[in-house]
Design a protein around this motif. Structure first.
Motif, PDB file in Angstrom:
ATOM      1  N   ASP A  73      50.519  55.532  41.787  1.00 41.30           N
ATOM      2  CA  ASP A  73      51.502  55.547  40.976  1.00 41.30           C
ATOM      3  C   ASP A  73      51.080  54.306  39.881  1.00 41.30           C
ATOM      4  OD1 ASP A  73      51.544  57.993  40.694  1.00 41.30           O
ATOM      5  OD2 ASP A  73      53.785  58.024  42.173  1.00 41.30           O
ATOM      6  N   GLN A  74      51.095  53.852  40.912  1.00 36.42           N
ATOM      7  CA  GLN A  74      50.887  51.827  40.638  1.00 36.42           C
ATOM      8  C   GLN A  74      49.987  51.328  40.416  1.00 36.42           C
ATOM      9  OE1 GLN A  74      54.241  49.786  40.490  1.00 36.42           O
ATOM     10  NE2 GLN A  74      55.281  52.059  41.191  1.00 36.42           N
ATOM     11  N   PRO A  75      49.533  50.904  39.407  1.00 36.89           N
ATOM     12  CA  PRO A  75      48.307  50.144  39.016  1.00 36.89           C
ATOM     13  C   PRO A  75      47.778  49.863  40.404  1.00 36.89           C
ATOM     14  CG  PRO A  75      49.783  49.430  37.879  1.00 36.89           C
ATOM     15  CD  PRO A  75      50.158  50.188  38.211  1.00 36.89           C
ATOM     16  N   THR A  76      46.114  49.688  40.397  1.00 38.84           N
ATOM     17  CA  THR A  76      45.472  48.892  41.428  1.00 38.84           C
ATOM     18  C   THR A  76      44.616  47.962  40.340  1.00 38.84           C
ATOM     19  OG1 THR A  76      45.438  50.322  43.167  1.00 38.84           O
ATOM     20  CG2 THR A  76      44.175  49.177  42.909  1.00 38.84           C
ATOM     21  N   GLU A  77      44.724  46.960  40.300  1.00 38.63           N
ATOM     22  CA  GLU A  77      43.416  46.212  40.362  1.00 38.63           C
ATOM     23  C   GLU A  77      42.310  46.052  40.414  1.00 38.63           C
ATOM     24  OE1 GLU A  77      45.343  42.133  37.436  1.00 38.63           O
ATOM     25  OE2 GLU A  77      44.185  41.852  39.340  1.00 38.63           O
ATOM     26  N   TYR A  78      40.842  45.773  39.971  1.00 40.51           N
ATOM     27  CA  TYR A  78      39.870  45.774  40.666  1.00 40.51           C
ATOM     28  C   TYR A  78      39.142  44.383  39.361  1.00 40.51           C
ATOM     29  CZ  TYR A  78      40.067  50.316  42.320  1.00 40.51           C
ATOM     30  OH  TYR A  78      40.218  51.064  43.322  1.00 40.51           O
ATOM     31  N   THR A  79      38.474  43.597  40.303  1.00 39.62           N
ATOM     32  CA  THR A  79      37.638  42.654  39.608  1.00 39.62           C
ATOM     33  C   THR A  79      36.793  42.453  39.896  1.00 39.62           C
ATOM     34  OG1 THR A  79      39.735  41.545  38.820  1.00 39.62           O
ATOM     35  CG2 THR A  79      37.919  39.765  39.157  1.00 39.62           C
ATOM     36  N   LEU A  80      35.597  42.387  39.059  1.00 40.00           N
ATOM     37  CA  LEU A  80      34.032  42.274  39.102  1.00 40.00           C
ATOM     38  C   LEU A  80      33.419  40.871  38.858  1.00 40.00           C
ATOM     39  CD1 LEU A  80      31.959  43.442  39.959  1.00 40.00           C
ATOM     40  CD2 LEU A  80      30.910  44.647  37.448  1.00 40.00           C
ATOM     41  N   SER A  81      32.905  40.286  40.351  1.00 37.55           N
ATOM     42  CA  SER A  81      32.806  39.352  40.145  1.00 37.55           C
ATOM     43  C   SER A  81      30.895  39.112  39.938  1.00 37.55           C
ATOM     44  CB  SER A  81      33.181  37.755  40.630  1.00 37.55           C
ATOM     45  OG  SER A  81      33.159  38.042  42.210  1.00 37.55           O
ATOM     46  N   ILE A  82      30.761  38.467  38.970  1.00 34.30           N
ATOM     47  CA  ILE A  82      29.096  37.989  39.087  1.00 34.30           C
ATOM     48  C   ILE A  82      28.513  37.401  38.389  1.00 34.30           C
ATOM     49  CG2 ILE A  82      26.982  39.176  38.452  1.00 34.30           C
ATOM     50  CD1 ILE A  82      27.930  41.866  37.733  1.00 34.30           C
ATOM     51  N   ASP A  83      27.702  36.046  39.649  1.00 27.34           N
ATOM     52  CA  ASP A  83      27.594  34.935  39.673  1.00 27.34           C
ATOM     53  C   ASP A  83      26.002  35.188  39.659  1.00 27.34           C
ATOM     54  OD1 ASP A  83      29.959  33.630  40.149  1.00 27.34           O
ATOM     55  OD2 ASP A  83      29.883  34.012  42.403  1.00 27.34           O
ATOM     56  N   THR A  84      25.038  33.677  39.278  1.00 28.77           N
ATOM     57  CA  THR A  84      23.400  34.400  38.791  1.00 28.77           C
ATOM     58  C   THR A  84      23.273  32.987  39.810  1.00 28.77           C
ATOM     59  OG1 THR A  84      24.317  34.338  36.127  1.00 28.77           O
ATOM     60  CG2 THR A  84      21.572  33.095  36.976  1.00 28.77           C
ATOM     61  N   ILE A  85      21.949  33.979  40.479  1.00 26.76           N
ATOM     62  CA  ILE A  85      21.616  33.280  41.229  1.00 26.76           C
ATOM     63  C   ILE A  85      20.628  32.409  40.557  1.00 26.76           C
ATOM     64  CG2 ILE A  85      19.814  33.109  43.963  1.00 26.76           C
ATOM     65  CD1 ILE A  85      21.819  35.516  44.280  1.00 26.76           C
TER      66      ILE A  85
END
Length: 301
Positions: A22-34
């Motif tokens: 019921d409580q929102p879960t936060e999803y953070t996707l990080s993408i770094d260039t190699i």
């Protein structure tokens, strides 16, 4: 790492692996260039640091193309890492090949009261790097009462000087035996150092290089099979999901549950749809470019 597959047919797909709380879960996707090709990124190259780089270079010179190298108490190269030499590609293998009794220098530290610090106390950062590293490891072990990550580096709360740079350090010379070393410039966290020589049984390791490919093309196939976690092309995602992925490249994208359909599709394509905890260090090959990605999950309290 997981074996990758080209993830086609994901356009418009959704995942049920995300939080239904019921409580929102936060999803953070990080993408770094190699800034390297997959094969370049996969190859291990020793650093210029004498502490770790010199033993690695010595080992590589001995084992490529078909030799062996023996060390005691430590392995000079990362296990299963890939290296190149003489037009071929190899994977590092180290095996335990016995034990041997030998004299080693052991370093202990004892925490002392601040009022016992005198004018001759030494700030840890003024030491040579091999010595300073040892003292900091022992400090961490003392501060965590043996429960920290450095405990695995110690033998009964003592650090054993094994690497060549350590055996040539100021600690190994005995110059610091009985001296007080502080962790801060103002004398904080003082320790009295004890340096002893003891005969201990050291594990012997034999390192060798296993040939895996005779060409860059062959090595590339191995890298994609073992190192790349997700391999995407233009057909792998819907237009909306691909646009979201493109916006995240070189940065971040964050949403809270319920997630958008396109974000769920991207996470599914990257193989992290069912992740319960944060993860990092995964590799993506997309649009002829290599990326490192991670997913940070902020669960509700």
């Amino acid at each position: 790492m997981t074996t990758p597959a080209v993830l086609a047919g994901l356009a418009g797909c959704t995942s049920s692996g995300f939080s239904n709380s019921d409580q929102p879960t936060e999803y953070t996707l990080s993408i770094d260039t190699i800034d390297a090709s997959p094969t370049e990124h996969a190859l291990y190259k020793p650093s210029d640091d004498p502490l770790f780089g010199d033993p690695a270079r010595t080992a590589l010179a001995a084992i490529i193309p078909d030799g062996t190298h023996r060390t005691y108490g430590f392995t000079p190269l990362p296990e299963d890492s890939y290296v190149a030499g003489e037009g071929r590609y190899f994977q590092i293998d180290s095996a335990v090949t016995g034990r041997q009794e030998m004299d080693r220098t052991l370093v202990h530290v004892e925490s002392i009261d601040d009022d016992a610090v005198d004018s001759d106390a030494i700030h840890v950062d003024s030491l040579d790097r091999p010595s300073a590293r040892v003292i900091k490891i022992l400090h961490s072990n003392s501060a965590t009462r043996g429960a920290g990550s450095t405990a695995d580096l110690l033998r009964d709360d003592a650090y054993v000087l094994r690497r060549p740079a350590e055996r040539d350090s100021r600690l190994a010379s005995g110059d610091l035996d009985g001296r007080v070393i502080t962790m801060t410039e103002d004398g904080g966290f003082p320790y009295r150092v004890s340096v002893t020589t003891e005969s201990i049984r050291e594990t012997g390791y034999t390192t060798r290089a296993i040939p895996v490919a005779d060409s860059e093309a062959g090595f590339r196939e191995i890298v994609f099979a073992t190192e790349i976690d997700a391999e995407l092309d233009d057909e792998s995602l819907s237009t909306a999901a691909r646009d979201l992925l493109d916006r995240a490249l070189g940065g971040e994208h964050t949403e809270s549950t319920p997630l958008s359909t396109e974000y769920e599709a991207v996470l599914a394509a990257l193989g992290v749809a069912d992740a319960d905890d944060s993860l990092n260090g995964r590799l993506l090959w997309y649009a002829d470019q290599l990326y490192r990605y991670g997913l940070y999950i902020d669960h509700p309290d």
